[in-house]
Design a protein around this motif. Structure first.
Motif, PDB file in Angstrom:
ATOM      1  N   SER A   1       0.831  -1.210   0.000  1.00 49.65           N
ATOM      2  CA  SER A   1       0.000   0.000   0.000  1.00 49.65           C
ATOM      3  C   SER A   1       0.865   1.260   0.000  1.00 49.65           C
ATOM      4  N   ILE A   2       1.965   1.238   0.750  1.00 51.47           N
ATOM      5  CA  ILE A   2       2.858   2.396   0.761  1.00 51.47           C
ATOM      6  C   ILE A   2       3.534   2.560  -0.592  1.00 51.47           C
ATOM      7  N   ALA A   3       3.947   1.451  -1.192  1.00 49.56           N
ATOM      8  CA  ALA A   3       4.603   1.524  -2.500  1.00 49.56           C
ATOM      9  C   ALA A   3       3.664   2.079  -3.564  1.00 49.56           C
ATOM     10  N   ARG A   4       2.358   1.746  -3.464  1.00 48.39           N
ATOM     11  CA  ARG A   4       1.399   2.241  -4.449  1.00 48.39           C
ATOM     12  C   ARG A   4       1.081   3.720  -4.261  1.00 48.39           C
ATOM     13  N   LYS A   5       1.021   4.163  -3.021  1.00 49.37           N
ATOM     14  CA  LYS A   5       0.535   5.509  -2.733  1.00 49.37           C
ATOM     15  C   LYS A   5       1.646   6.567  -2.697  1.00 49.37           C
ATOM     16  N   LEU A   6       2.764   6.206  -2.094  1.00 53.10           N
ATOM     17  CA  LEU A   6       3.823   7.207  -1.914  1.00 53.10           C
ATOM     18  C   LEU A   6       4.634   7.375  -3.195  1.00 53.10           C
ATOM     19  N   LYS A   7       5.059   8.610  -3.440  1.00 51.73           N
ATOM     20  CA  LYS A   7       5.905   8.910  -4.595  1.00 51.73           C
ATOM     21  C   LYS A   7       7.209   9.520  -4.089  1.00 51.73           C
ATOM     22  N   PHE A   8       8.286   9.218  -4.824  1.00 47.95           N
ATOM     23  CA  PHE A   8       9.579   9.775  -4.442  1.00 47.95           C
ATOM     24  C   PHE A   8       9.523  11.301  -4.403  1.00 47.95           C
ATOM     25  N   HIS A   9       8.793  11.881  -5.349  1.00 43.21           N
ATOM     26  CA  HIS A   9       8.730  13.349  -5.400  1.00 43.21           C
ATOM     27  C   HIS A   9       8.122  13.917  -4.120  1.00 43.21           C
ATOM     28  N   GLN A  10       7.124  13.238  -3.564  1.00 43.14           N
ATOM     29  CA  GLN A  10       6.537  13.705  -2.302  1.00 43.14           C
ATOM     30  C   GLN A  10       7.569  13.690  -1.186  1.00 43.14           C
TER      31      GLN A  10
END
Length: 319
Positions: free
Chosen positions: A7-16
């Motif tokens: 879920s974290i891999a799907r939602k979080l982005k490196f840019h964030q």
């Protein structure tokens, strides 16, 4: 809500994470937006997205700027490691596609930054002009944690006696042994005596390192070993330019690493006192993470450090 790796891999982005880390580093949404070349509303939106995902505030906002909440601190510490790996990946891809390029971040003490690092940077730029070198000056208590989480790639500075106890996740290679110099303006009256004792200099004004530094502990131990208290007339400073200026009164005395004082002695601004014996500061080493491989740019810079060290040895001991 229970989080999972997926879920974290799907939602979080490196840019964030880049934006969040920059906000905390800058201490301000405005300064972060300027550093990232984004609008402030865009930065604010990204922070809101992160807080919405984690269902908790990540920042404490006040008139003095922003700081991390307890959860925010957890997120940014892990984000630093992820971004360090991303930086290494960027370096390796660029090196593969375009030749040597990238970004190397080096933490250093002021003493190590006066001669060895400038020469290493010159050597690096001769071989790889496209590599960006960023220096972060601080105390070892600040730089070791930064190295452990990937904020910096290398740290060059004094090797503390207890460095392994502080962090088993670090490795060090000794570059050279550093001596100490007790110096003053070139026309200080005590230069007419040789040798001169520490007791004779004790009553003069002194500029000493701040009390949180390794060098200050060495200074205090030096006075104690000679049966003397720390001088009463003291200014505390780690600013080399400030210290040099203070010593131009031809009365103020300072204790400095030899490498930090050498170029000013050669320029005639300072002169070292002859105490009849050499004073040792300790080993200067290059620290790296034992758990993270150096990227191409950092490896090249490490080679340039060795070359700069070898040049210095050759100058001091010509064949």
């Amino acid at each position: 809500m229970k989080f999972s790796t997926q879920s974290i891999a799907r939602k979080l982005k490196f840019h964030q994470l880049v934006v969040f880390e920059q906000v905390l580093q800058s201490g301000s949404l405005v300064r972060a937006s300027q550093a990232l070349n984004l609008t402030q509303p865009a930065v604010t939106k990204i922070i809101h997205e992160l807080e919405s995902y984690f269902e908790a505030p990540l920042l404490i906002r006040s008139n003095r700027g922003v700081t991390a909440t307890e959860l925010g601190h957890v997120v940014v510490q892990r984000a630093k490691s992820l971004l360090a790996e991303l930086r290494a990946l960027t370096d390796e891809v660029n090196a593969f596609q375009e030749g040597t390029s990238g970004h190397v971040m080096v933490g250093t003490l002021i003493s190590a930054s006066t001669s060895l690092l400038p020469r290493a940077i010159q050597l690096l730029k001769q071989q790889a002009p496209g590599v960006l070198v960023s220096l972060r000056v601080g105390q070892m208590d600040q730089l070791f944690p930064a190295l452990a989480v990937g904020d910096v790639d290398l740290v060059v500075g004094r090797v503390p006696d207890d460095w392994q106890w502080r962090s088993e996740a670090l490795e060090v290679e000794v570059l050279y042994r550093e001596d100490l110099s007790i110096v003053a303006g070139a026309r200080h009256p005590m230069h007419r005596q040789a040798p001169v004792s520490l007791q004779q200099l004790h009553a003069y004004p002194w500029v000493l390192p701040t009390r949180d530094s390794l060098l200050r502990r060495t200074c205090d131990r030096l006075f104690a070993d000679n049966g003397l208290p720390t001088p009463d007339n003291v200014a505390e400073s780690l600013s080399i330019l400030t210290n040099i200026t203070l010593m131009q009164d031809q009365r103020t005395v300072a204790l400095m690493p030899f490498e930090a004082s050498r170029q000013f002695i050669q320029a005639g601004m300072l002169k070292a006192f002859d105490l009849g014996t050499a004073l040792q500061f300790g080993d200067i080493g290059c620290f790296s993470s034992a758990q993270r491989k150096l990227g191409p740019a950092a490896r090249l810079f490490r080679q340039c450090l060795d070359q700069a060290r070898n040049e210095s040895i050759t100058e001091e001991h010509p064949a």
